[in-house]
Each structure stands twice: as C-alpha cells, then as structure tokens.
Design a protein around this motif. Sequence first.
Motif, PDB file in Angstrom:
ATOM      1  N   LEU A 177      47.955 -33.292 -25.211  1.00  6.70           N
ATOM      2  CA  LEU A 177      47.109 -33.837 -24.303  1.00  6.70           C
ATOM      3  C   LEU A 177      46.897 -32.494 -23.268  1.00  6.70           C
ATOM      4  O   LEU A 177      45.880 -32.737 -22.562  1.00  6.70           O
ATOM      5  CB  LEU A 177      47.600 -34.957 -23.403  1.00  6.70           C
ATOM      6  N   TYR A 178      47.716 -31.893 -23.081  1.00  6.29           N
ATOM      7  CA  TYR A 178      47.491 -30.584 -22.105  1.00  6.29           C
ATOM      8  C   TYR A 178      46.337 -29.805 -22.382  1.00  6.29           C
ATOM      9  O   TYR A 178      45.788 -29.138 -21.459  1.00  6.29           O
ATOM     10  CB  TYR A 178      48.756 -29.858 -21.843  1.00  6.29           C
ATOM     11  N   ASP A 179      46.115 -29.998 -23.795  1.00  6.89           N
ATOM     12  CA  ASP A 179      44.905 -29.165 -24.244  1.00  6.89           C
ATOM     13  C   ASP A 179      43.615 -29.686 -24.380  1.00  6.89           C
ATOM     14  O   ASP A 179      42.616 -29.091 -24.819  1.00  6.89           O
ATOM     15  CB  ASP A 179      45.331 -28.423 -25.616  1.00  6.89           C
ATOM     16  N   LEU A 180      43.668 -30.961 -23.978  1.00  4.28           N
ATOM     17  CA  LEU A 180      42.421 -31.959 -24.427  1.00  4.28           C
ATOM     18  C   LEU A 180      41.700 -32.335 -22.967  1.00  4.28           C
ATOM     19  O   LEU A 180      42.514 -32.170 -21.947  1.00  4.28           O
ATOM     20  CB  LEU A 180      42.873 -33.140 -24.927  1.00  4.28           C
ATOM     21  N   VAL A 181      40.321 -32.388 -22.967  1.00  5.98           N
ATOM     22  CA  VAL A 181      39.443 -32.797 -21.888  1.00  5.98           C
ATOM     23  C   VAL A 181      38.572 -33.764 -22.421  1.00  5.98           C
ATOM     24  O   VAL A 181      38.331 -33.888 -23.591  1.00  5.98           O
ATOM     25  CB  VAL A 181      38.795 -31.826 -21.327  1.00  5.98           C
ATOM     26  N   MET A 182      38.054 -34.683 -21.417  1.00  5.86           N
ATOM     27  CA  MET A 182      37.060 -35.679 -21.475  1.00  5.86           C
ATOM     28  C   MET A 182      35.936 -35.137 -21.018  1.00  5.86           C
ATOM     29  O   MET A 182      35.748 -34.788 -19.617  1.00  5.86           O
ATOM     30  CB  MET A 182      37.611 -37.025 -21.204  1.00  5.86           C
ATOM     31  N   VAL A 183      34.732 -35.102 -21.696  1.00  5.99           N
ATOM     32  CA  VAL A 183      33.548 -34.585 -21.207  1.00  5.99           C
ATOM     33  C   VAL A 183      32.561 -35.894 -21.688  1.00  5.99           C
ATOM     34  O   VAL A 183      32.754 -36.755 -22.197  1.00  5.99           O
ATOM     35  CB  VAL A 183      33.180 -33.315 -21.689  1.00  5.99           C
ATOM     36  N   ARG A 184      31.320 -35.607 -21.099  1.00  8.06           N
ATOM     37  CA  ARG A 184      30.194 -36.263 -21.462  1.00  8.06           C
ATOM     38  C   ARG A 184      29.710 -36.320 -23.009  1.00  8.06           C
ATOM     39  O   ARG A 184      29.587 -35.182 -23.802  1.00  8.06           O
ATOM     40  CB  ARG A 184      28.844 -36.091 -20.678  1.00  8.06           C
ATOM     41  N   TRP A 185      29.362 -37.385 -23.443  1.00 12.83           N
ATOM     42  CA  TRP A 185      28.942 -37.302 -24.814  1.00 12.83           C
ATOM     43  C   TRP A 185      27.513 -36.951 -24.952  1.00 12.83           C
ATOM     44  O   TRP A 185      27.296 -36.032 -25.579  1.00 12.83           O
ATOM     45  CB  TRP A 185      29.155 -38.864 -25.709  1.00 12.83           C
ATOM     46  N   ASP A 186      26.733 -37.499 -24.135  1.00 18.25           N
ATOM     47  CA  ASP A 186      25.250 -37.200 -23.995  1.00 18.25           C
ATOM     48  C   ASP A 186      25.277 -36.603 -22.505  1.00 18.25           C
ATOM     49  O   ASP A 186      25.524 -37.217 -21.170  1.00 18.25           O
ATOM     50  CB  ASP A 186      24.465 -38.204 -24.060  1.00 18.25           C
ATOM     51  N   LYS A 187      25.186 -35.047 -22.345  1.00 21.77           N
ATOM     52  CA  LYS A 187      25.225 -34.696 -21.048  1.00 21.77           C
ATOM     53  C   LYS A 187      23.890 -34.866 -20.239  1.00 21.77           C
ATOM     54  O   LYS A 187      23.858 -34.841 -18.792  1.00 21.77           O
ATOM     55  CB  LYS A 187      25.375 -33.010 -20.827  1.00 21.77           C
ATOM     56  N   GLN A 188      22.964 -35.695 -20.530  1.00 19.49           N
ATOM     57  CA  GLN A 188      21.869 -35.976 -19.932  1.00 19.49           C
ATOM     58  C   GLN A 188      22.047 -37.093 -19.035  1.00 19.49           C
ATOM     59  O   GLN A 188      21.276 -37.391 -17.950  1.00 19.49           O
ATOM     60  CB  GLN A 188      20.596 -36.243 -20.780  1.00 19.49           C
ATOM     61  N   HIS A 189      23.004 -37.894 -19.460  1.00 18.65           N
ATOM     62  CA  HIS A 189      23.684 -39.187 -18.608  1.00 18.65           C
ATOM     63  C   HIS A 189      24.928 -38.675 -17.964  1.00 18.65           C
ATOM     64  O   HIS A 189      25.634 -38.249 -18.353  1.00 18.65           O
ATOM     65  CB  HIS A 189      23.570 -40.329 -19.161  1.00 18.65           C
ATOM     66  N   GLU A 190      25.181 -39.541 -16.695  1.00 17.93           N
ATOM     67  CA  GLU A 190      26.544 -39.427 -16.153  1.00 17.93           C
ATOM     68  C   GLU A 190      27.661 -39.892 -17.112  1.00 17.93           C
ATOM     69  O   GLU A 190      27.350 -40.820 -18.043  1.00 17.93           O
ATOM     70  CB  GLU A 190      26.340 -40.107 -14.859  1.00 17.93           C
ATOM     71  N   TRP A 191      28.902 -39.505 -16.793  1.00 18.08           N
ATOM     72  CA  TRP A 191      29.877 -39.739 -17.557  1.00 18.08           C
ATOM     73  C   TRP A 191      30.312 -41.521 -17.250  1.00 18.08           C
ATOM     74  O   TRP A 191      30.057 -41.505 -16.241  1.00 18.08           O
ATOM     75  CB  TRP A 191      31.172 -38.823 -17.002  1.00 18.08           C
ATOM     76  N   SER A 192      30.615 -41.916 -18.531  1.00 17.75           N
ATOM     77  CA  SER A 192      31.203 -43.149 -18.334  1.00 17.75           C
ATOM     78  C   SER A 192      32.088 -43.346 -19.416  1.00 17.75           C
ATOM     79  O   SER A 192      32.080 -42.529 -20.537  1.00 17.75           O
ATOM     80  CB  SER A 192      30.072 -44.047 -18.318  1.00 17.75           C
ATOM     81  N   PRO A 193      33.072 -44.414 -19.387  1.00 21.57           N
ATOM     82  CA  PRO A 193      33.810 -44.709 -20.600  1.00 21.57           C
ATOM     83  C   PRO A 193      33.291 -45.113 -21.990  1.00 21.57           C
ATOM     84  O   PRO A 193      33.721 -44.695 -22.985  1.00 21.57           O
ATOM     85  CB  PRO A 193      34.712 -45.901 -20.360  1.00 21.57           C
ATOM     86  N   TRP A 194      31.738 -45.264 -21.912  1.00 22.88           N
ATOM     87  CA  TRP A 194      31.245 -45.353 -23.164  1.00 22.88           C
ATOM     88  C   TRP A 194      29.817 -44.140 -23.329  1.00 22.88           C
ATOM     89  O   TRP A 194      28.975 -44.403 -23.951  1.00 22.88           O
ATOM     90  CB  TRP A 194      30.099 -46.652 -22.949  1.00 22.88           C
TER      91      TRP A 194
END
Length: 303
Positions: free
Chosen positions: A224-241
């Motif tokens: 987990l220390y090497d993992l990050v959460m980023v946007r799936w579609d960078k044109q829209h704001e980040w969300s769990p979906w």
Amino acid sequence: KCAQPKRWRAFDGKITEMDTQDTLRGRELLEIYRSISTEGIPKDERRDVLLTLRYTVKELDCKLTQEIVELIDREVDLMTRAVKECNLEGLRKRICTLFLQCIKIPEFNPEVARLLKVPQDPLKLYKNIYFCHSCENYLPSTEFLIPANSHTIGRCRLCYKLDNEARWRESFLKYRLLLENLRKSEADYEDDSKIVSFVQLPDLQYMIENIWNSQSALSAWSELYDLVMVRWDKQHEWSPWNTILLTKEEADAHLKLCNLEKAYEAAFIYRIKQKHIRAKNYFAHIPAMSSFLQRSDNQANAS
C-alpha cells in the motif's frame, strides 16, 4: 521472607544486601520457630527455648499470646513431672501452630505487613470491598478505576488490562497517507473538486480492501505504501466512481493518456467500470455523497 534482607542490583551488576530493624526481627522469630519445631533435643535446652519463646511473646499482650504462655507453662510443668515426650507431641504442635499465627500479626512482626494480602481483622473485609462483574471477584477499592462522578462500580484494573490487550486495533496509517496524497493531487488540479473532502478513512479503507482488493488494478502490486488513487478519467473530478488504484509509476503513465478506450483493452475497462458500480452502491447510502452521486448520474445520462 520476613527474615530475608533487602536486596537490589547496582549499576555494575553486583547484588547489595541490607538488613533493617524489621528483617532482624523476622530473623529472630524464625530462629525461635525453628528451635521449638526441632525434635529430640535435651530437656534443658527445650526448657531454655520455651523460656525464650515466653519472653518474646509477652511483648504483645493479646488473647493469642496469653494462650501461648499458658501452653508453655503447661509443657514446662509436664516436663518437670517427667512426662514422656510422646505424650507431649500434641502440645508442642499446638504451641508451634499458635506461634506461627502470632508471627503473622503486624504488631508483633512488622515486616509481615508487606506480605499479607488479607487483613487479619475480618471486619475490615466489609469496608471498601467491591464486586467485579467481569471476573466475579470481590476486590478492594484500590483495584478499581472509579471516576469521581461515577455512581456505579465497573470492571477491576486487571479486567480493563486484559480487555485492552485483547481488543483488536486497526492502524489507518497507510490509508491516511494514501488519502493525504489523493487530496494533495486533487488540489493541484485547481478545478474545485469537492468529493474527496467528504471521503473519510473508513470509507477509503473499504474501497481499497473490498473494491480494489488492496492491489494495483494493472500489476496487482499489493504494497500500500507504493500505491496511489488517481482519477480514472482526468477530465472529471475525482470520485469513488471515477478512480483507479495504481502504483506511482503506473499512475504517472495513466494520467498522460488521452484516450482510455484505445489505451486499455475492453475487458480491463469493463472490470474497472464494475468496480465503479460497486463504489456507487456503497456511497449511495451516505447522505453527504448522495447529491454528488445524483449529479454524476445526470452527467452520464446527458453524455
């Protein structure tokens, strides 16, 4: 134990011993007890031992010492009459037993107060004694954590300690770092993204463990220390979906993509969409997220 000197270990590892007035008293009583317990000694020596015992117990005036003095006088009288030793055996055992009880009196043997856990006076047991409903033992008030404003008695200190040691604890350090990195990366977009501020550590933990299986969606890397959460579609704001869990190197490469449909296979995109649907189902029950979820559905229908 009362006759043993005080011991402590110095900084150089040597043991230092020191006798106190109380330990010397305990040693004196120990020698007397050993003397009166010894069998087969001559009558003259036995008489001297009894006289020493009589002189010692008379220092404390109570019913117990008075009974010991009476028994000593009786044995001396019987020995004067040349009574056989086998007939004096019961009397001598009784003297030893009563003297042992006398040794347990703190007024007679001060050092014993440090070793006795039960008060000698039974009436003291009725004061400041409480019942622990956890271990079902009657304990003194000093064994309970009683707040000043409490009206009831809870569990004793030992039960609290056992509960504290046995209670399962979860460390959110890894998830806290991951959430901090996520909020920092969203702030760098400067597009007024708000959903990330409503996500709490337990929510992020649920997403990572139950939706993303605590591993990268591409390489299945699970540290987990090497993992990050980023946007799936960078044109829209980040969300769990609208997110994906990747390593830092994979995330940098993912954010450089212009067309996700061409960059990834259809099967991989389908798996990611399924995870987004699971995230929507989870956050739909959270009131603070329902408005963002509804707005996201409206945008998807419009597109």
